[in-house]
Design a protein around this motif. Structure first.
Motif, PDB file in Angstrom:
ATOM      1  N   PHE A 138       1.645   4.092  -8.245  1.00  0.00           N
ATOM      2  CA  PHE A 138       1.499   3.125  -9.325  1.00  0.00           C
ATOM      3  C   PHE A 138       0.726   3.714 -10.499  1.00  0.00           C
ATOM      4  CE2 PHE A 138       1.508   0.706  -5.299  1.00  0.00           C
ATOM      5  CZ  PHE A 138       2.684   0.010  -5.489  1.00  0.00           C
ATOM      6  N   ALA A 139       1.059   3.240 -11.694  1.00  0.00           N
ATOM      7  CA  ALA A 139       0.360   3.668 -12.907  1.00  0.00           C
ATOM      8  C   ALA A 139      -0.856   2.770 -13.114  1.00  0.00           C
ATOM      9  CB  ALA A 139       1.296   3.582 -14.112  1.00  0.00           C
ATOM     10  N   GLN A 140      -2.015   3.226 -12.690  1.00  0.00           N
ATOM     11  CA  GLN A 140      -3.248   2.455 -12.841  1.00  0.00           C
ATOM     12  C   GLN A 140      -4.197   3.195 -13.776  1.00  0.00           C
ATOM     13  OE1 GLN A 140      -5.091   0.959  -9.271  1.00  0.00           O
ATOM     14  NE2 GLN A 140      -3.149   0.855  -8.171  1.00  0.00           N
ATOM     15  N   ARG A 141      -4.740   2.461 -14.744  1.00  0.00           N
ATOM     16  CA  ARG A 141      -5.589   3.082 -15.757  1.00  0.00           C
ATOM     17  C   ARG A 141      -6.787   3.813 -15.146  1.00  0.00           C
ATOM     18  NH1 ARG A 141      -6.467   2.863 -21.012  1.00  0.00           N
ATOM     19  NH2 ARG A 141      -4.916   1.247 -21.333  1.00  0.00           N
ATOM     20  N   VAL A 142      -7.433   3.204 -14.165  1.00  0.00           N
ATOM     21  CA  VAL A 142      -8.634   3.828 -13.600  1.00  0.00           C
ATOM     22  C   VAL A 142      -8.301   5.176 -12.965  1.00  0.00           C
ATOM     23  CG1 VAL A 142      -8.423   2.633 -11.375  1.00  0.00           C
ATOM     24  CG2 VAL A 142     -10.661   3.459 -12.144  1.00  0.00           C
ATOM     25  N   TYR A 143      -7.136   5.262 -12.324  1.00  0.00           N
ATOM     26  CA  TYR A 143      -6.708   6.530 -11.738  1.00  0.00           C
ATOM     27  C   TYR A 143      -6.421   7.562 -12.825  1.00  0.00           C
ATOM     28  CZ  TYR A 143      -6.034   4.306  -7.134  1.00  0.00           C
ATOM     29  OH  TYR A 143      -6.208   3.672  -5.938  1.00  0.00           O
ATOM     30  N   PHE A 144      -5.728   7.108 -13.869  1.00  0.00           N
ATOM     31  CA  PHE A 144      -5.370   8.010 -14.963  1.00  0.00           C
ATOM     32  C   PHE A 144      -6.626   8.590 -15.606  1.00  0.00           C
ATOM     33  CE2 PHE A 144      -4.405   8.709 -19.493  1.00  0.00           C
ATOM     34  CZ  PHE A 144      -3.369   9.619 -19.375  1.00  0.00           C
ATOM     35  N   GLU A 145      -7.604   7.740 -15.851  1.00  0.00           N
ATOM     36  CA  GLU A 145      -8.830   8.195 -16.502  1.00  0.00           C
ATOM     37  C   GLU A 145      -9.587   9.197 -15.630  1.00  0.00           C
ATOM     38  OE1 GLU A 145     -10.864   4.566 -17.410  1.00  0.00           O
ATOM     39  OE2 GLU A 145      -9.596   4.138 -19.155  1.00  0.00           O
ATOM     40  N   ARG A 146      -9.617   8.962 -14.327  1.00  0.00           N
ATOM     41  CA  ARG A 146     -10.283   9.914 -13.427  1.00  0.00           C
ATOM     42  C   ARG A 146      -9.530  11.239 -13.384  1.00  0.00           C
ATOM     43  NH1 ARG A 146     -11.820   8.300  -7.544  1.00  0.00           N
ATOM     44  NH2 ARG A 146     -12.619  10.436  -7.681  1.00  0.00           N
ATOM     45  N   ALA A 147      -8.210  11.165 -13.403  1.00  0.00           N
ATOM     46  CA  ALA A 147      -7.405  12.388 -13.379  1.00  0.00           C
ATOM     47  C   ALA A 147      -7.661  13.223 -14.625  1.00  0.00           C
ATOM     48  CB  ALA A 147      -5.919  12.043 -13.271  1.00  0.00           C
ATOM     49  N   VAL A 148      -7.742  12.567 -15.772  1.00  0.00           N
ATOM     50  CA  VAL A 148      -8.020  13.267 -17.028  1.00  0.00           C
ATOM     51  C   VAL A 148      -9.400  13.909 -16.975  1.00  0.00           C
ATOM     52  CG1 VAL A 148      -8.452  12.942 -19.495  1.00  0.00           C
ATOM     53  CG2 VAL A 148      -6.462  11.868 -18.426  1.00  0.00           C
ATOM     54  N   LYS A 149     -10.381  13.158 -16.476  1.00  0.00           N
ATOM     55  CA  LYS A 149     -11.751  13.678 -16.394  1.00  0.00           C
ATOM     56  C   LYS A 149     -11.830  14.887 -15.473  1.00  0.00           C
ATOM     57  CE  LYS A 149     -16.521  12.142 -15.596  1.00  0.00           C
ATOM     58  NZ  LYS A 149     -17.389  11.001 -15.210  1.00  0.00           N
ATOM     59  N   ALA A 150     -11.054  14.874 -14.402  1.00  0.00           N
ATOM     60  CA  ALA A 150     -11.050  15.992 -13.460  1.00  0.00           C
ATOM     61  C   ALA A 150     -10.168  17.138 -13.939  1.00  0.00           C
ATOM     62  CB  ALA A 150     -10.586  15.521 -12.085  1.00  0.00           C
ATOM     63  N   GLU A 151      -9.536  16.937 -15.104  1.00  0.00           N
ATOM     64  CA  GLU A 151      -8.673  17.961 -15.710  1.00  0.00           C
ATOM     65  C   GLU A 151      -7.559  18.411 -14.762  1.00  0.00           C
ATOM     66  OE1 GLU A 151     -10.826  21.134 -17.575  1.00  0.00           O
ATOM     67  OE2 GLU A 151     -12.193  19.765 -18.600  1.00  0.00           O
ATOM     68  N   VAL A 152      -6.928  17.433 -14.095  1.00  0.00           N
ATOM     69  CA  VAL A 152      -5.800  17.788 -13.228  1.00  0.00           C
ATOM     70  C   VAL A 152      -4.668  18.332 -14.102  1.00  0.00           C
ATOM     71  CG1 VAL A 152      -6.435  16.005 -11.552  1.00  0.00           C
ATOM     72  CG2 VAL A 152      -4.669  15.519 -13.249  1.00  0.00           C
ATOM     73  N   ALA A 153      -3.928  19.274 -13.557  1.00  0.00           N
ATOM     74  CA  ALA A 153      -2.886  19.942 -14.338  1.00  0.00           C
ATOM     75  C   ALA A 153      -1.582  19.157 -14.347  1.00  0.00           C
ATOM     76  CB  ALA A 153      -2.644  21.344 -13.785  1.00  0.00           C
ATOM     77  N   GLY A 154      -1.361  18.356 -13.305  1.00  0.00           N
ATOM     78  CA  GLY A 154      -0.138  17.577 -13.224  1.00  0.00           C
ATOM     79  C   GLY A 154      -0.416  16.196 -12.662  1.00  0.00           C
ATOM     80  N   TYR A 155       0.307  15.186 -13.153  1.00  0.00           N
ATOM     81  CA  TYR A 155       0.103  13.806 -12.715  1.00  0.00           C
ATOM     82  C   TYR A 155       1.467  13.142 -12.702  1.00  0.00           C
ATOM     83  CZ  TYR A 155      -2.544   9.380 -12.450  1.00  0.00           C
ATOM     84  OH  TYR A 155      -3.090   8.183 -12.051  1.00  0.00           O
ATOM     85  N   LEU A 156       2.053  12.985 -11.508  1.00  0.00           N
ATOM     86  CA  LEU A 156       3.442  12.554 -11.384  1.00  0.00           C
ATOM     87  C   LEU A 156       3.591  11.328 -10.491  1.00  0.00           C
ATOM     88  CD1 LEU A 156       5.103  16.038 -10.670  1.00  0.00           C
ATOM     89  CD2 LEU A 156       4.775  14.951 -12.901  1.00  0.00           C
ATOM     90  N   LEU A 157       4.642  10.576 -10.743  1.00  0.00           N
ATOM     91  CA  LEU A 157       5.000   9.471  -9.867  1.00  0.00           C
ATOM     92  C   LEU A 157       5.694  10.014  -8.620  1.00  0.00           C
ATOM     93  CD1 LEU A 157       6.364   6.906 -12.457  1.00  0.00           C
ATOM     94  CD2 LEU A 157       4.403   6.542 -10.953  1.00  0.00           C
ATOM     95  N   LYS A 158       5.455   9.379  -7.485  1.00  0.00           N
ATOM     96  CA  LYS A 158       6.067   9.834  -6.233  1.00  0.00           C
ATOM     97  C   LYS A 158       7.585   9.755  -6.264  1.00  0.00           C
ATOM     98  CE  LYS A 158       2.579   9.252  -2.625  1.00  0.00           C
ATOM     99  NZ  LYS A 158       2.290   8.612  -1.327  1.00  0.00           N
ATOM    100  N   ASP A 159       8.117   8.803  -7.017  1.00  0.00           N
ATOM    101  CA  ASP A 159       9.569   8.673  -7.042  1.00  0.00           C
ATOM    102  C   ASP A 159      10.218   9.521  -8.139  1.00  0.00           C
ATOM    103  OD1 ASP A 159       8.805   7.246  -9.252  1.00  0.00           O
ATOM    104  OD2 ASP A 159       9.707   5.352  -8.651  1.00  0.00           O
ATOM    105  N   SER A 160       9.448  10.442  -8.723  1.00  0.00           N
ATOM    106  CA  SER A 160      10.033  11.378  -9.688  1.00  0.00           C
ATOM    107  C   SER A 160      11.016  12.289  -8.965  1.00  0.00           C
ATOM    108  CB  SER A 160       8.941  12.234 -10.346  1.00  0.00           C
ATOM    109  OG  SER A 160       8.007  11.444 -11.035  1.00  0.00           O
ATOM    110  N   PRO A 161      12.030  12.794  -9.654  1.00  0.00           N
ATOM    111  CA  PRO A 161      12.976  13.723  -9.016  1.00  0.00           C
ATOM    112  C   PRO A 161      12.253  14.939  -8.453  1.00  0.00           C
ATOM    113  CG  PRO A 161      13.789  13.000 -11.163  1.00  0.00           C
ATOM    114  CD  PRO A 161      12.376  12.511 -11.059  1.00  0.00           C
ATOM    115  N   SER A 162      12.731  15.440  -7.322  1.00  0.00           N
ATOM    116  CA  SER A 162      12.092  16.595  -6.695  1.00  0.00           C
ATOM    117  C   SER A 162      12.070  17.803  -7.620  1.00  0.00           C
ATOM    118  CB  SER A 162      12.815  16.955  -5.394  1.00  0.00           C
ATOM    119  OG  SER A 162      14.192  17.202  -5.634  1.00  0.00           O
TER     120      SER A 162
END
Length: 202
Positions: free
Chosen positions: A84-108
């Protein structure tokens, strides 16, 4: 060969992803876990090139592991998978400088492409996760990315930005690619417009 660590608490999905990634000639799975605590312990020992982490796992979440990797200054690149696209998760991911952030149902193919891209120094966030997540409350850009964007807003070319900020042209292009990905845009003009609208740039 790109060495990958996979952390996913759903065994069926973990097995499917492992088999899928191992089919690629330039990718290999060096370890896997079904909870964040084991993943973090393994990553410290194995030091994989890329860690593909489910965002919701027992004991430690994927974002908890990403935080540990970031604060420990490990070279492992992190790709977060989420349902799910949740703001709190997105903000933590940005702060941790993750290189990729994808939905599970994205194409392989998107996951495989993202793994290769992050190894080239790029950042890849799914547009679906970026839309409506960017706001004036949370600036997703790093100080260096803002400096590059500010120079771009003055009409500088990539070569001129590189000279001004003492960077290589390739590094400037990587920063611009990361900026576009985080803001869900495709051009400097669009990125500058969003940054000025949210008062990240004067």
């Amino acid at each position: 060969m790109i060495r990958i660590y996979l952390a996913e608490d759903q065994s069926i999905l973990q097995s499917a992803l492992s088999q899928l990634l191992d089919l690629e000639d330039d990718l290999t799975i060096v370890g896997a876990a079904d909870n964040g605590n084991n993943a973090w312990e393994d990553i410290q020992t194995l030091k994989p090139d890329v860690a593909v982490l489910d965002i919701e796992m027992p004991e430690m979440t994927g974002l908890d592991v990403a935080d540990q990797i970031h604060t420990s200054d490990l070279s492992t690149k992190v790709i977060i998978l989420t349902t799910f696209a949740q703001r709190v998760y997105f903000e933590r991911a940005v702060k941790a400088e993750v290189a990729g952030y994808l939905l599970k149902d994205s194409p392989s193919d998107e996951l495989i492409e993202t793994i290769r891209q992050v190894m080239d120094g790029l950042t890849r966030y799914s547009p679906e996760l970026v839309i409506n997540m960017v706001s004036s409350e949370q600036n997703p850009l790093t100080k260096r990315e803002l400096a590059v964007l500010e120079a771009a807003s003055d009409g500088m070319s990539s070569k001129e930005i590189a000279t001004a900020l003492f960077l290589s042209v390739g590094t400037v292009r990587n920063y611009l690619s990361a900026i576009f990905s985080k803001l869900g845009v495709h051009s400097r003009m669009e990125a500058v417009k969003i940054a000025k609208k949210n008062k990240w740039l004067s």
